[in-house]
Design a protein around this motif. Structure first.
Motif, PDB file in Angstrom:
ATOM      1  N   MET A  69      16.573  -4.149  18.363  1.00 19.82           N
ATOM      2  CA  MET A  69      16.812  -4.288  19.799  1.00 19.82           C
ATOM      3  C   MET A  69      16.613  -5.713  20.276  1.00 19.82           C
ATOM      4  O   MET A  69      17.302  -6.170  21.179  1.00 19.82           O
ATOM      5  CB  MET A  69      15.876  -3.358  20.574  1.00 19.82           C
ATOM      6  CG  MET A  69      16.343  -1.927  20.558  1.00 19.82           C
ATOM      7  SD  MET A  69      15.114  -0.850  21.296  1.00 19.82           S
ATOM      8  CE  MET A  69      15.201  -1.377  22.966  1.00 19.82           C
ATOM      9  N   ASP A 105      21.180   1.763  18.236  1.00 13.95           N
ATOM     10  CA  ASP A 105      19.981   1.693  19.060  1.00 13.95           C
ATOM     11  C   ASP A 105      19.197   2.985  19.091  1.00 13.95           C
ATOM     12  O   ASP A 105      18.095   3.027  19.572  1.00 13.95           O
ATOM     13  CB  ASP A 105      20.374   1.358  20.489  1.00 13.95           C
ATOM     14  CG  ASP A 105      21.195   2.457  21.110  1.00 13.95           C
ATOM     15  OD1 ASP A 105      21.042   2.728  22.288  1.00 13.95           O
ATOM     16  OD2 ASP A 105      22.008   3.052  20.357  1.00 13.95           O
ATOM     17  N   TRP A 150      26.060  -6.850  23.319  1.00 17.17           N
ATOM     18  CA  TRP A 150      25.014  -5.875  23.638  1.00 17.17           C
ATOM     19  C   TRP A 150      25.551  -4.463  23.460  1.00 17.17           C
ATOM     20  O   TRP A 150      26.649  -4.141  23.883  1.00 17.17           O
ATOM     21  CB  TRP A 150      24.514  -6.072  25.071  1.00 17.17           C
ATOM     22  CG  TRP A 150      23.784  -7.350  25.204  1.00 17.17           C
ATOM     23  CD1 TRP A 150      24.317  -8.569  25.506  1.00 17.17           C
ATOM     24  CD2 TRP A 150      22.391  -7.561  24.984  1.00 17.17           C
ATOM     25  NE1 TRP A 150      23.338  -9.515  25.492  1.00 17.17           N
ATOM     26  CE2 TRP A 150      22.150  -8.936  25.186  1.00 17.17           C
ATOM     27  CE3 TRP A 150      21.326  -6.724  24.642  1.00 17.17           C
ATOM     28  CZ2 TRP A 150      20.889  -9.487  25.042  1.00 17.17           C
ATOM     29  CZ3 TRP A 150      20.073  -7.283  24.517  1.00 17.17           C
ATOM     30  CH2 TRP A 150      19.858  -8.656  24.719  1.00 17.17           C
ATOM     31  N   ARG A 204      20.437  -2.951  23.195  1.00 16.14           N
ATOM     32  CA  ARG A 204      19.921  -3.810  22.134  1.00 16.14           C
ATOM     33  C   ARG A 204      21.017  -4.806  21.814  1.00 16.14           C
ATOM     34  O   ARG A 204      22.191  -4.590  22.121  1.00 16.14           O
ATOM     35  CB  ARG A 204      19.577  -3.007  20.877  1.00 16.14           C
ATOM     36  CG  ARG A 204      20.692  -2.049  20.449  1.00 16.14           C
ATOM     37  CD  ARG A 204      20.637  -1.767  18.994  1.00 16.14           C
ATOM     38  NE  ARG A 204      21.080  -2.935  18.275  1.00 16.14           N
ATOM     39  CZ  ARG A 204      21.098  -2.994  16.953  1.00 16.14           C
ATOM     40  NH1 ARG A 204      20.658  -1.977  16.237  1.00 16.14           N
ATOM     41  NH2 ARG A 204      21.530  -4.080  16.343  1.00 16.14           N
TER      42      ARG A 204
END
Lengths: 164, 730
Positions: free
Chosen positions: B66, B178, B222, B291
């Motif tokens: 992350m 994630d 992201w 993350r």
């Protein structure tokens, strides 16, 4: 080699003094001294040394010489004696010498008037005459507080008093 | 102050959480590895320990991913893979394996520490290779079964596996980086080689093109996952809102829903954001977990176990209080919040928030003092019967405020066991390195000390412990020859004595060679001829600069090296270090520290060219002084104040200060009633929390000064004292 000790040499108003290196904890440049109000005249102020607050004594004032402004040569010699740690402000400090015990003479009585009380002896290093200090006496608090010379500060106070 | 890393402050606060959480898990890891080593090896190794270890590394892996610390992620992943094999009993626990894991943990710690301190990270290649090899060997040794076969039945012997663990969801979703939820690789133990794994298969071609484009622009990638819930819906937070938010911050590359194993639904987003930008941490509260997206990272392995464990543990953190339990969705939300894996009854708080709390308490103390003053003026005016209840309430408040202050101080206290546990690991390591046998004894672990002290004492203790093992304790042979137990005993002891906390590090080794130290000290002029050495001055000599030469180190069994650092750290915290040595029987270091640091709120004021700190508790009020209202009577300056008069003391005059701008417009009202004075200062600089340091030298015992502090620039700032100031009125 036997019976000789290491000393740190420093100068003050043209005179060379020596302190036993075993009593010196460290040497620093002089910076950021915080003045302590109403402290004895020779106590220039306090500095932090590894988290501890220690007094910095101006040796010129202590020995009765006129004060001199700090410059790049000015040093703070930090001495440790039993549990006390005290900084001494001197004009300059450079040399680290070995002085054989046999060459150290008792201080002549004639110079006792000035710094004689703080002297452990006198020695000749090369061409130089060197005064060996008795650190315990130099930083003796009772002595510092009672034998303060008539300083500018006290005169100032008198004038202050008069104004009122 | 360390320079801020290039990331923005959000990322930094996120990192702080990360470091704290990793610390916790690594602490548990160390404890469990030690326990594992002590437990019977081979196939009989404690399954519970292996499970816990496995989970810790799984979490560290997730967290590291992350925050984008790839090395930590890879290491944790590889350790986890190996542990996965051990815990499913496909290979026995071996000493070599445990040692490799320990080595890997050390590197992992260094990687994390390097990030924290903005240092270049250590190389992980060697240990990673070792681990990979170890995993491969373990794999072969237990490879009687064909693990590559799709949905292979559980490989654990029947009966040892907990019921839910092999229950893989029929339609395993693509691995989302994630989320700890999706499970697939634990039973397909291919140690995925890093850097060659493809991006998640769910990305379409045009999405990959967008991805490449974003990367070429240096944008940050992201991966966010949103798990909707009834509670969020009630707050009008749904997938469209989240999508909108993401699009506001960057460009959306990919968005897709997927079904969670629990039956809930989640939405995945991949977005490109400007370099340095990051999804706000606050999104987490709205069910969004983000993350950094690292395309070349291997698909993260997740255990079936985590899937069943995660939803149950963190519900307290994930579900806001008062929301009705919405079974499936809520569990899913919890599973998507990795932070929720921490024990639910512990709250981690930034020390600065506690300081803020303390400051508020301080303000309340002052408000109450004002209230009391007001009440006193009412005396005589208002009927006693009506005044009484108010006065009682006032007294009760005073008591409560004191309790509150104490309670806040107590929050700062943590059990010393926090460091001691860490030492177990250090001892174990040092013993192995030095081929010593060491029995570690921990006493008084529950002793509580200030968090700051715990942090600062970590390194000094580490040092003493390492030294005790490597130099204080003798080899097993030597011990045997001396008629001692071949295993040395190292005791860490903590306890309180009055206002002090005492920590001891004691070994039953050879003790200090006082004669040898004395001889060396004489050679180096640290000791006069004829002066002898004893416990009182030996420490001073060992700490003396220049004494820690190599010869000296050998001579004194290494005690000199770094001992000065230990002593300095202790004195800096206002404590002391002592040494007790019994020749042939052992050495004991005794550290005495204040239980809490003397911390006080203070007003920082300027007078002349100087700055002073005045403890807030002394100051009743800060008033303005208008010179035309000051009257002079027999050398006293008086100031009208609340119907009476106050003597005025000028700090400039009292302390004979010069320089600075003399305005003297502010007065600090100090003391109450007849002993009250107003101290005139030039300026109020601000309010600060200060650490009070004692001034002990006799030369510095002057009236009006009670101690010293520093405000961050290394300069001493004197703390004023009320009694001395009051006596200053003439």
């Amino acid at each position: 080699m036997e019976n000789s000790e290491h000393y740190i040499l420093f100068t003050l108003a043209g005179t060379t003094y020596a302190v036993r290196s075993g009593e010196v904890q460290q040497m620093d440049m002089v910076e950021q001294i915080t003045p302590v109000p109403n402290a004895p005249p020779s106590v220039e102020g306090v500095v932090f040394l590894r988290g501890q607050v220690i007094p910095a004594i101006n040796l010129r004032v202590r020995f009765g010489f006129p004060k001199a402004p700090y410059d790049l040569q000015t040093r703070l010699i930090v001495v440790r004696r039993e549990s006390r740690v005290v900084g001494l402000i001197v004009d300059t400090a450079r040399d680290f010498v070995m002085i054989p015990a046999a060459t150290i003479q008792p201080p002549p009585e004639g110079i006792a008037a000035l710094s004689g009380r703080y002297l452990a002896g006198i020695a000749t290093v090369g061409e130089r005459l060197v005064l060996i200090l008795d650190i315990a006496e130099v930083i003796n608090p009772a002595d510092i507080m009672t034998t303060a010379p008539e300083s500018a500060q006290i005169q100032e106070e008198r004038e202050d008093e008069k104004r009122r | 102050m360390s320079p801020a890393p290039p990331e923005d402050s959000l990322m930094n606060s996120f990192l702080d959480d990360y470091f704290a959480e990793c610390d916790e898990h690594l602490t548990a890891v160390r404890r469990n590895i030690l326990a594992l080593e002590a437990s019977p090896g081979g196939d009989r190794a404690d399954k519970g320990l292996l499970d816990e270890l496995f989970r810790s590394f799984h979490t560290i892996k997730g967290l590291s991913g992350m925050v984008g610390i790839k090395d930590a992620e890879r290491l944790a992943h590889q350790i986890e893979s190996y542990l996965g094999i051990l815990r499913s009993r496909r290979a026995p626990v071996t000493p070599a394996g445990v040692n490799t894991v320990i080595a890997a943990v050390n590197v992992l710690e260094q990687v994390i520490a390097a990030r924290r301190e903005n240092r270049p990270p250590p190389t992980i290649v060697t240990v990673l290779e070792e681990l990979t090899a170890l995993t491969a060997v373990a794999e072969r040794s237990g490879g009687r079964e064909q693990h590559e076969a799709p949905p292979a039945p559980a490989t654990a012997p029947p009966g040892t596996a907990p019921a839910p663990s092999p229950a893989l969801p029929a339609a395993a979703p693509p691995p989302a980086p994630d989320s700890p939820a999706p499970a697939s690789s634990a039973t397909t133990p291919t140690p995925a080689p890093p850097a060659t794994a493809p991006p998640p298969p769910t990305l379409k071609e045009e999405e990959l093109a967008l991805l490449a484009e974003a990367r070429s622009r240096g944008e940050g990638l992201w991966w966010c996952e949103f798990v909707p819930s009834r509670e969020l819906a009630a707050r009008n937070i749904n997938v469209n809102v989240i999508r909108g938010r993401i699009e506001e911050r960057g460009r959306l590359i990919h968005a897709a829903p997927r079904v969670l194993p629990s039956g809930g639904i989640a939405f995945e987003f991949l977005a490109a954001m400007k370099a340095g930008d990051a999804p706000p941490a606050a999104w987490r509260e709205d069910g969004v977990a983000c993350r950094r997206y690292v395309p070349e990272a291997p698909p993260l392995a997740a255990a079936p176990e985590t899937e069943t464990a995660a939803p149950s543990a963190p519900s307290a953190t994930a579900a806001p209080a008062g929301s009705p339990p919405a079974a499936g969705e809520e569990k899913a939300a919890a599973a998507a919040t990795p932070a929720g894996l921490a024990p639910s009854h512990i709250v981690r708080v930034d020390l600065s928030r506690l300081d803020e709390l303390m400051r508020l308490v301080g303000e309340m103390v002052i408000s109450r003092a004002r209230l009391e003053e007001g009440l006193r003026r009412l005396e005589g005016e208002a009927a006693a019967a009506r005044l009484h209840p108010l006065q009682e309430t006032n007294l009760a408040m005073e008591r409560q405020l004191r309790d509150l202050r104490e309670a806040v101080m107590r929050i700062r206290l943590v059990p010393v066991g926090e460091i001691f546990n860490r030492m177990q690991f250090v001892v174990r390591d040092a013993a192995r390195e030095n081929r010593k046998e060491v029995r570690l004894q921990l006493l008084g672990q529950e002793t509580e000390i200030d968090k700051l002290i715990v942090e600062r004492m970590m390194d000094p203790l580490l040092h003493l412990v390492r030294n005790a093992v490597s130099h204080g304790l003798e080899d097993p042979e030597e011990r045997r020859a001396r008629g001692k137990d071949p295993a040395g005993t190292l005791t860490l002891r903590a306890g309180t004595a009055g206002d002090l906390v005492v920590m001891e590090v004691e070994d039953d080794g050879r003790g200090l060679d006082l004669e040898g130290i004395a001889a060396q000290a004489r050679r180096q002029q640290l000791l006069k001829e004829g002066e002898s050495i004893d416990e009182k001055n030996v420490l001073e000599i060992l700490c003396a600069p220049g004494f820690s030469t190599r010869a000296a180190a050998d001579l004194t069994s290494g005690r000199g090296v770094g001992l000065a650092v230990v002593r300095d750290a202790v004195t800096e915290l206002g404590g002391s270090l002592d040494i007790v040595s019994r020749p042939g029987l052992g050495t004991r270091f005794v550290i005495r520290l204040p239980l809490t640091l003397a911390i006080a709120d203070a007003l920082i004021v300027a007078a002349g060219d100087q700055i002073y700190a005045v403890p807030q508790a002394l100051v009743q009020e800060v008033i303005e002084i208008s010179p035309d209202r000051v009257s002079v009577m027999e050398n006293n300056e008086l100031l009208p104040y609340r119907g009476g008069v106050l003597p005025l003391v000028h700090l400039r005059r009292l302390f004979r200060l010069t320089g600075g701008e003399s305005r003297q417009l502010h007065g600090l009202v100090i003391g109450v009633g007849l002993s009250a004075v107003a101290v005139a200062v030039d300026r109020i600089v601000g309010r600060r929390e200060i650490v009070v340091r004692a001034i002990s030298d006799p030369l510095l015992q002057v009236p009006g000064v009670s101690g010293a502090t520093e405000l961050g620039d290394g300069r001493v700032v004197l703390i004023l004292d009320a009694a001395g100031l009051r006596s200053g009125k003439r």
